[in-house]
Write a protein that holds these residues in place. Sequence first.
Motif, PDB file in Angstrom:
ATOM      1  N   HIS A  99      63.843  33.459  89.242  1.00  0.00           N
ATOM      2  CA  HIS A  99      63.187  32.385  88.488  1.00  0.00           C
ATOM      3  C   HIS A  99      62.113  31.701  89.328  1.00  0.00           C
ATOM      4  O   HIS A  99      61.058  31.311  88.806  1.00  0.00           O
ATOM      5  CB  HIS A  99      64.224  31.354  88.041  1.00  0.00           C
ATOM      6  CG  HIS A  99      65.150  31.837  86.974  1.00  0.00           C
ATOM      7  ND1 HIS A  99      64.710  32.399  85.795  1.00  0.00           N
ATOM      8  CD2 HIS A  99      66.517  31.845  86.893  1.00  0.00           C
ATOM      9  CE1 HIS A  99      65.742  32.734  85.033  1.00  0.00           C
ATOM     10  NE2 HIS A  99      66.857  32.406  85.688  1.00  0.00           N
ATOM     11  N   GLN A 102      59.176  33.886  89.218  1.00  0.00           N
ATOM     12  CA  GLN A 102      58.511  33.708  87.919  1.00  0.00           C
ATOM     13  C   GLN A 102      57.616  32.468  87.944  1.00  0.00           C
ATOM     14  O   GLN A 102      56.480  32.497  87.465  1.00  0.00           O
ATOM     15  CB  GLN A 102      59.558  33.553  86.813  1.00  0.00           C
ATOM     16  CG  GLN A 102      60.348  34.805  86.490  1.00  0.00           C
ATOM     17  CD  GLN A 102      61.470  34.527  85.490  1.00  0.00           C
ATOM     18  OE1 GLN A 102      61.954  33.404  85.372  1.00  0.00           O
ATOM     19  NE2 GLN A 102      61.883  35.553  84.767  1.00  0.00           N
ATOM     20  N   LYS A 105      54.520  32.966  90.025  1.00  0.00           N
ATOM     21  CA  LYS A 105      53.570  33.905  89.417  1.00  0.00           C
ATOM     22  C   LYS A 105      53.150  33.478  88.005  1.00  0.00           C
ATOM     23  O   LYS A 105      52.478  34.236  87.305  1.00  0.00           O
ATOM     24  CB  LYS A 105      54.191  35.307  89.374  1.00  0.00           C
ATOM     25  CG  LYS A 105      54.441  35.899  90.757  1.00  0.00           C
ATOM     26  CD  LYS A 105      54.996  37.305  90.661  1.00  0.00           C
ATOM     27  CE  LYS A 105      55.238  37.919  92.035  1.00  0.00           C
ATOM     28  NZ  LYS A 105      53.996  38.066  92.819  1.00  0.00           N
ATOM     29  N   TYR A 107      54.842  33.125  85.213  1.00  0.00           N
ATOM     30  CA  TYR A 107      55.366  34.014  84.173  1.00  0.00           C
ATOM     31  C   TYR A 107      55.310  33.305  82.820  1.00  0.00           C
ATOM     32  O   TYR A 107      55.826  32.191  82.652  1.00  0.00           O
ATOM     33  CB  TYR A 107      56.798  34.401  84.531  1.00  0.00           C
ATOM     34  CG  TYR A 107      57.503  35.283  83.547  1.00  0.00           C
ATOM     35  CD1 TYR A 107      57.006  36.537  83.204  1.00  0.00           C
ATOM     36  CD2 TYR A 107      58.700  34.866  82.965  1.00  0.00           C
ATOM     37  CE1 TYR A 107      57.676  37.346  82.304  1.00  0.00           C
ATOM     38  CE2 TYR A 107      59.383  35.684  82.063  1.00  0.00           C
ATOM     39  CZ  TYR A 107      58.863  36.913  81.734  1.00  0.00           C
ATOM     40  OH  TYR A 107      59.528  37.720  80.832  1.00  0.00           O
ATOM     41  N   THR A 108      54.698  33.938  81.843  1.00  0.00           N
ATOM     42  CA  THR A 108      54.389  33.310  80.555  1.00  0.00           C
ATOM     43  C   THR A 108      55.618  32.732  79.855  1.00  0.00           C
ATOM     44  O   THR A 108      55.593  31.587  79.374  1.00  0.00           O
ATOM     45  CB  THR A 108      53.703  34.321  79.614  1.00  0.00           C
ATOM     46  OG1 THR A 108      52.515  34.812  80.248  1.00  0.00           O
ATOM     47  CG2 THR A 108      53.330  33.655  78.298  1.00  0.00           C
ATOM     48  N   TRP A 109      56.691  33.519  79.776  1.00  0.00           N
ATOM     49  CA  TRP A 109      57.869  33.046  79.058  1.00  0.00           C
ATOM     50  C   TRP A 109      58.520  31.854  79.747  1.00  0.00           C
ATOM     51  O   TRP A 109      59.047  30.955  79.081  1.00  0.00           O
ATOM     52  CB  TRP A 109      58.884  34.177  78.886  1.00  0.00           C
ATOM     53  CG  TRP A 109      58.507  35.149  77.813  1.00  0.00           C
ATOM     54  CD1 TRP A 109      58.017  36.400  77.971  1.00  0.00           C
ATOM     55  CD2 TRP A 109      58.557  34.922  76.399  1.00  0.00           C
ATOM     56  NE1 TRP A 109      57.760  36.980  76.747  1.00  0.00           N
ATOM     57  CE2 TRP A 109      58.100  36.098  75.762  1.00  0.00           C
ATOM     58  CE3 TRP A 109      58.958  33.848  75.602  1.00  0.00           C
ATOM     59  CZ2 TRP A 109      58.028  36.228  74.380  1.00  0.00           C
ATOM     60  CZ3 TRP A 109      58.896  33.978  74.215  1.00  0.00           C
ATOM     61  CH2 TRP A 109      58.429  35.148  73.625  1.00  0.00           C
ATOM     62  N   VAL A 167      63.312  35.317  79.768  1.00  0.00           N
ATOM     63  CA  VAL A 167      63.277  34.675  81.092  1.00  0.00           C
ATOM     64  C   VAL A 167      64.452  35.152  81.936  1.00  0.00           C
ATOM     65  O   VAL A 167      64.294  35.506  83.116  1.00  0.00           O
ATOM     66  CB  VAL A 167      63.305  33.139  80.955  1.00  0.00           C
ATOM     67  CG1 VAL A 167      63.376  32.475  82.327  1.00  0.00           C
ATOM     68  CG2 VAL A 167      62.080  32.640  80.196  1.00  0.00           C
ATOM     69  N   ASP A 170      64.226  39.069  82.692  1.00  0.00           N
ATOM     70  CA  ASP A 170      63.187  39.340  83.680  1.00  0.00           C
ATOM     71  C   ASP A 170      63.636  38.923  85.082  1.00  0.00           C
ATOM     72  O   ASP A 170      63.380  39.633  86.060  1.00  0.00           O
ATOM     73  CB  ASP A 170      61.892  38.607  83.305  1.00  0.00           C
ATOM     74  CG  ASP A 170      60.781  38.853  84.307  1.00  0.00           C
ATOM     75  OD1 ASP A 170      60.162  39.940  84.259  1.00  0.00           O
ATOM     76  OD2 ASP A 170      60.531  37.960  85.150  1.00  0.00           O
ATOM     77  N   ARG A 174      63.910  41.415  88.302  1.00  0.00           N
ATOM     78  CA  ARG A 174      63.262  41.130  89.585  1.00  0.00           C
ATOM     79  C   ARG A 174      64.294  41.132  90.710  1.00  0.00           C
ATOM     80  O   ARG A 174      64.041  41.642  91.813  1.00  0.00           O
ATOM     81  CB  ARG A 174      62.554  39.774  89.536  1.00  0.00           C
ATOM     82  CG  ARG A 174      61.334  39.710  88.613  1.00  0.00           C
ATOM     83  CD  ARG A 174      60.766  38.301  88.561  1.00  0.00           C
ATOM     84  NE  ARG A 174      59.783  38.133  87.501  1.00  0.00           N
ATOM     85  CZ  ARG A 174      58.468  38.308  87.656  1.00  0.00           C
ATOM     86  NH1 ARG A 174      57.989  38.647  88.846  1.00  0.00           N
ATOM     87  NH2 ARG A 174      57.636  38.135  86.640  1.00  0.00           N
TER      88      ARG A 174
END
Length: 228
Positions: A99, A102, A105, A107-109, A167, A170, A174
């Motif tokens: 997380h 995410q 970076k 992360y969109t969601w 979320v 993903d 990762r």
Amino acid sequence: MGIWILLIGIGIISMIVQSRFKNKFKKYSEMPLTSGMSGADIAKKMLNDNGIYDVNVISVEGQLTDHYNPSDRTVNLSPEVYHGRSVAAAAVSAHECGHAVQHAKAYTWLQFRSAMVPMVNVASKIVSFTLMIGVMLAIFSNNLFLLQIGVGALAVTTVFSFVTLPVEFDASNRALAWLNTANITHNTEEHDGAKDALKWAAMTYVVAALSALVTLLYYASMLLGRRD
């Protein structure tokens, strides 16, 4: 009647999944990690390997209280995970760091989920009251206003449950990829154990989302039925 059957079915499935997840976590908590690294060590290494140096890894009280807090940029690990040197500790700590990756970076969601939090906080506080009182008013006075608010609030929390799914999946992907490339899970048994633990953790989110959807359909059908 059909929705009631769905609600009961989802409730039973939820109990099964929760029990299965706890059993899996216990099983893999007893499987030592060949590397001998603790959950805290793994979290710090994953963050550093991803160029993240402004996130703190801390221990928080409780069991299965592990989470990433984007507001204060902390990876919060339960004592069993923070100090643990097991496959389960590795999987959970890497997942929470997933997380953080995410977040770093964009992360969109995750961004979408974070943007929903203020609205969800309000909806969560009012949903039980508005639905309970709203149903009573609808039955005894045919006043649908409060029930409409309740259904709206429930819709917000339901959407949030489904936005959470990509979320979580993903973050697990990762985590597993990094555990493999960083050689934290040294063999197939350890990697498969980490994957299995995270799979069942993800299943709890899937069941929660489906339960929220069925509950929303129940109250929405009640509201639409009263309008006719």
